[in-house]
Motif scaffolding. Structure first.
Motif, short mmCIF file in Angstrom:
data_model
loop_
_atom_site.label_atom_id
_atom_site.label_comp_id
_atom_site.label_asym_id
_atom_site.label_seq_id
_atom_site.Cartn_x
_atom_site.Cartn_y
_atom_site.Cartn_z
N PHE A 181 33.93 9.77 -4.15
CA PHE A 181 33.36 8.42 -4.29
C PHE A 181 33.56 7.63 -3.00
CE2 PHE A 181 37.76 7.46 -5.03
CZ PHE A 181 37.92 6.13 -4.68
N GLN A 182 32.69 6.64 -2.85
CA GLN A 182 32.78 5.75 -1.69
C GLN A 182 33.88 4.71 -1.92
OE1 GLN A 182 28.81 4.11 -1.53
NE2 GLN A 182 28.26 5.49 0.14
N GLY A 183 34.68 4.49 -0.92
CA GLY A 183 35.68 3.44 -0.99
C GLY A 183 35.05 2.09 -0.69
N LEU A 184 35.83 1.06 -0.85
CA LEU A 184 35.36 -0.30 -0.64
C LEU A 184 34.80 -0.51 0.76
CD1 LEU A 184 38.36 -2.05 -2.39
CD2 LEU A 184 36.03 -1.89 -3.29
N LEU A 185 35.47 0.04 1.77
CA LEU A 185 35.03 -0.17 3.15
C LEU A 185 33.65 0.45 3.39
CD1 LEU A 185 38.41 0.45 4.99
CD2 LEU A 185 37.35 -1.74 4.37
N GLN A 186 33.41 1.60 2.82
CA GLN A 186 32.10 2.23 2.97
C GLN A 186 31.03 1.46 2.20
OE1 GLN A 186 32.10 6.44 2.16
NE2 GLN A 186 29.94 6.67 2.70
N ILE A 187 31.38 0.95 1.03
CA ILE A 187 30.44 0.14 0.25
C ILE A 187 30.05 -1.11 1.04
CG2 ILE A 187 30.18 -1.28 -1.83
CD1 ILE A 187 32.06 0.81 -3.23
N ILE A 188 31.04 -1.75 1.64
CA ILE A 188 30.78 -2.95 2.44
C ILE A 188 29.82 -2.62 3.58
CG2 ILE A 188 31.83 -4.64 4.02
CD1 ILE A 188 34.41 -4.32 2.21
N ALA A 199 43.73 -8.36 5.79
CA ALA A 199 43.51 -9.14 4.58
C ALA A 199 42.86 -10.48 4.93
CB ALA A 199 44.83 -9.37 3.84
N ILE A 200 43.42 -11.14 5.94
CA ILE A 200 42.87 -12.43 6.37
C ILE A 200 41.43 -12.27 6.84
CG2 ILE A 200 43.04 -14.23 8.16
CD1 ILE A 200 46.16 -13.72 8.01
N LEU A 253 43.41 4.32 -1.73
CA LEU A 253 42.31 5.14 -2.24
C LEU A 253 41.09 4.26 -2.55
CD1 LEU A 253 41.49 8.02 -2.91
CD2 LEU A 253 42.49 7.71 -5.18
N ALA A 254 41.32 3.09 -3.12
CA ALA A 254 40.22 2.16 -3.40
C ALA A 254 39.52 1.76 -2.11
CB ALA A 254 40.73 0.93 -4.14
N LEU A 255 40.30 1.51 -1.06
CA LEU A 255 39.74 1.13 0.23
C LEU A 255 38.94 2.25 0.89
CD1 LEU A 255 42.56 -0.84 2.07
CD2 LEU A 255 40.23 -1.64 1.68
N GLU A 256 39.54 3.41 0.94
CA GLU A 256 38.98 4.50 1.74
C GLU A 256 38.11 5.47 0.96
OE1 GLU A 256 42.40 6.19 3.67
OE2 GLU A 256 42.83 4.30 4.72
N TYR A 304 37.70 -7.43 -2.94
CA TYR A 304 38.65 -6.39 -3.35
C TYR A 304 39.37 -5.78 -2.15
CZ TYR A 304 37.11 -6.04 -8.26
OH TYR A 304 36.86 -6.29 -9.59
N ALA A 305 38.63 -5.53 -1.09
CA ALA A 305 39.23 -4.93 0.11
C ALA A 305 40.29 -5.86 0.70
CB ALA A 305 38.16 -4.61 1.15
N GLY A 306 40.00 -7.15 0.72
CA GLY A 306 40.97 -8.12 1.21
C GLY A 306 42.25 -8.10 0.39
N ILE A 307 42.11 -8.01 -0.91
CA ILE A 307 43.28 -7.96 -1.80
C ILE A 307 44.03 -6.64 -1.59
CG2 ILE A 307 44.10 -8.00 -4.19
CD1 ILE A 307 42.99 -10.72 -3.09
#
Length: 181
Positions: free
Chosen positions: A43-50, A79-80, A35-38, A65-68
């Motif tokens: 709300f916007q997830g991490l991938l959209q923020i990036i 992750a890498i 959920l945090a990623l997508e 955060y997305a990598g973790i």
């Protein structure tokens, strides 16, 4: 005046990104990594923020955060890739990013690459909390690779340079174990 407008626009973009990141961080902290990623419709997830705020400091933090998140969900390749693009002036976060890249490589059975990133993490920053953990990870991988001399070196460094660390508590048994191989 043009540069002032550009900087002002960049600042407001970063503030907007921070607002969005705050919500994603809440899900990250609750171990709701997908959920945090997508994100979702709220709300916007991490991938959209990036993607949307790519030239901001906040997007760089979202990258970490997305990598973790990828690491914790077992998507080691992503992750890498994500953590390897992370940039920061914070030596502790940069050290952690490289340590986690090492951990991802370790998970996909690429110990040489893992060791390379662990060593890189140690060079970035040396402290009493994280560095001994990295040295233990390195020593363990060296043992698996049957490079007992390098493993001993890692363990001896913990013993001599980080004697107050949790890793130093039983380090002598590790030193003994690799000394007889």
């Amino acid at each position: 005046i043009g540069s002032f407008l550009w900087n002002s626009s960049k600042t407001s973009k970063n503030q907007e990104a921070q607002t969005n990141l705050f919500i994603a961080e809440q899900y990250f902290e609750k171990n709701q990594f997908k959920l945090a990623l997508e994100g979702n419709e709220e709300f916007q997830g991490l991938l959209q923020i990036i993607d949307e705020y790519s030239n901001t400091e906040t997007a760089q933090l979202a990258t970490y955060y997305a990598g973790i998140c990828y690491l914790r969900t077992g998507d080691f390749q992503n992750a890498i890739q994500m953590l390897d693009t992370y940039e920061s002036n914070d030596p502790i976060l940069l050290q952690l990013a490289n340590m986690n890249i090492g951990s991802a490589f370790s998970e996909i059975q690429q110990p040489k690459e893992a060791i390379e990133y662990y060593k890189k993490a140690i060079k970035i920053n040396s402290d009493d909390l994280i560095t001994p953990k990295i040295l233990m990870k390195c020593g363990t991988l060296y043992e698996l690779e049957e490079d007992f001399e390098q493993a001993a070196e890692c363990y001896k460094t913990i013993h001599s340079e980080y004697p107050e660390s949790a890793e130093a508590e039983n380090i002598e048994k590790y030193i003994q174990r690799v000394s007889f191989k």
